[in-house]
Enzyme design. Sequence first.
Site, short mmCIF file in Angstrom:
data_model
loop_
_atom_site.label_atom_id
_atom_site.label_comp_id
_atom_site.label_asym_id
_atom_site.label_seq_id
_atom_site.Cartn_x
_atom_site.Cartn_y
_atom_site.Cartn_z
N LYS A 13 -10.00 5.37 -24.19
CA LYS A 13 -9.89 5.70 -25.62
C LYS A 13 -11.22 6.14 -26.21
O LYS A 13 -11.28 7.10 -26.94
CB LYS A 13 -9.49 4.48 -26.48
CG LYS A 13 -8.28 3.74 -26.12
CD LYS A 13 -7.98 2.70 -27.19
CE LYS A 13 -8.94 1.53 -27.23
NZ LYS A 13 -8.97 0.67 -26.06
N ARG A 88 -5.78 -3.52 -33.78
CA ARG A 88 -5.54 -4.16 -32.49
C ARG A 88 -4.48 -5.24 -32.59
O ARG A 88 -4.15 -5.87 -31.59
CB ARG A 88 -6.83 -4.79 -32.02
CG ARG A 88 -7.45 -4.06 -30.83
CD ARG A 88 -8.60 -4.88 -30.38
NE ARG A 88 -9.14 -4.55 -29.12
CZ ARG A 88 -10.19 -3.77 -28.92
NH1 ARG A 88 -10.73 -3.11 -29.90
NH2 ARG A 88 -10.68 -3.63 -27.71
N ARG A 127 -17.70 0.68 -14.90
CA ARG A 127 -18.17 1.16 -16.19
C ARG A 127 -19.61 0.68 -16.43
O ARG A 127 -19.96 -0.43 -16.08
CB ARG A 127 -17.25 0.59 -17.27
CG ARG A 127 -17.37 1.32 -18.57
CD ARG A 127 -16.04 1.35 -19.24
NE ARG A 127 -15.97 0.27 -20.21
CZ ARG A 127 -15.18 0.33 -21.29
NH1 ARG A 127 -14.41 1.37 -21.50
NH2 ARG A 127 -15.16 -0.65 -22.13
N ARG A 160 -21.48 -4.32 -19.07
CA ARG A 160 -21.37 -5.20 -20.24
C ARG A 160 -20.68 -6.51 -19.85
O ARG A 160 -19.79 -6.51 -19.02
CB ARG A 160 -20.51 -4.52 -21.32
CG ARG A 160 -21.28 -3.56 -22.17
CD ARG A 160 -20.50 -2.89 -23.28
NE ARG A 160 -19.10 -3.18 -23.43
CZ ARG A 160 -18.23 -2.35 -24.00
NH1 ARG A 160 -18.63 -1.19 -24.48
NH2 ARG A 160 -16.97 -2.67 -24.13
N ARG A 171 -9.03 -9.89 -21.19
CA ARG A 171 -8.82 -8.87 -22.22
C ARG A 171 -7.49 -8.16 -22.04
O ARG A 171 -6.83 -7.80 -23.01
CB ARG A 171 -9.97 -7.84 -22.20
CG ARG A 171 -11.27 -8.44 -22.69
CD ARG A 171 -12.42 -7.47 -22.50
NE ARG A 171 -12.36 -6.36 -23.43
CZ ARG A 171 -13.06 -5.24 -23.30
NH1 ARG A 171 -13.86 -5.08 -22.27
NH2 ARG A 171 -12.96 -4.29 -24.20
P1 AMP Z 1 -13.99 -2.39 -27.59
O1 AMP Z 1 -15.34 -1.82 -27.44
O2 AMP Z 1 -13.11 -1.62 -28.54
O3 AMP Z 1 -13.30 -2.64 -26.28
O4 AMP Z 1 -14.17 -3.84 -28.29
C1 AMP Z 1 -14.93 -4.87 -27.68
C2 AMP Z 1 -14.54 -6.22 -28.27
O5 AMP Z 1 -14.77 -6.22 -29.69
C3 AMP Z 1 -13.06 -6.60 -28.13
O6 AMP Z 1 -12.76 -7.17 -26.87
C4 AMP Z 1 -12.91 -7.60 -29.27
O7 AMP Z 1 -13.47 -8.85 -28.97
C5 AMP Z 1 -13.78 -6.97 -30.37
N1 AMP Z 1 -12.99 -6.04 -31.22
C6 AMP Z 1 -13.14 -4.70 -31.35
N2 AMP Z 1 -12.27 -4.19 -32.23
C7 AMP Z 1 -11.52 -5.23 -32.67
C8 AMP Z 1 -10.43 -5.35 -33.57
N3 AMP Z 1 -9.90 -4.28 -34.21
N4 AMP Z 1 -9.91 -6.59 -33.77
C9 AMP Z 1 -10.40 -7.67 -33.15
N5 AMP Z 1 -11.42 -7.64 -32.27
C10 AMP Z 1 -11.99 -6.43 -32.03
#
Ligand code: AMP
Length: 214
Positions: A13, A88, A127, A160, A171
Amino acid sequence: MKVVMLGAPGAGKGTQAKKMAERWQIPHISTGDIFRANIKAGTELGAKAKEYMDQGLLVPDELVVDLVVDRLQQEDCKDGYILDGFPRTIPQAEALDAALEKVNDKLDKAINIDVPDENIINRMSGRRACVQCGATYHITYNPTKVEGKCDACNADLILRDDDKPETVKKRLGVYHEQTQPLIDYYAGKGILSNIDGTIGMDEVFHSIEKVLGA
Ligand code: AMP
């Protein structure tokens, strides 16, 4: 054009959202990036978010929704945006719809990038993220020009914490339980497009261009 990107963590994404933002000259809004920037800057929000992120859990809705709604009110969002990683959960999606409705606005499209779990686990272990600017790469599918160094700023690349295999499995579980229901939510609103995310990055982008009619 107001677009929401859906898909499991690691479905691609973020990579597609960045390309779309460049192509259509609209902001790419990634809640994950916003949290990581806050962690790096040592803010209170960052400290709170980190507790959840490091465990592969979602940050509570109340810490996310206002942040995004405020961001969407900024001037640069008036012609559209690409939301990546938000919403989310169903409550986040409902809060977003309510905030848009208030100003007589709505989303144009939700694009779901579909990738099976087994491909995701394989992908995430390859990654790498830049410690400085947060750009993401993949050792096989999207390598940097110089191994271990960011193309954009030449800083070091790392795996990461939230991309480590144990956290990825967690996740994915969270994704299936809390985020996947959004696919039906947006299908019900008639704005969902499903895209096969197992094909190459450029082909995925072409599919997105097609569904957006561009
Ligand atoms: P991402 O980079 O989008 O994969 O986000 C990394 C982490 O940030 C996720 O695993 C969540 O812990 C947190 N996170 C990001 N966006 C959201 C969201 N909309 N709601 C809740 N947690 C979020």
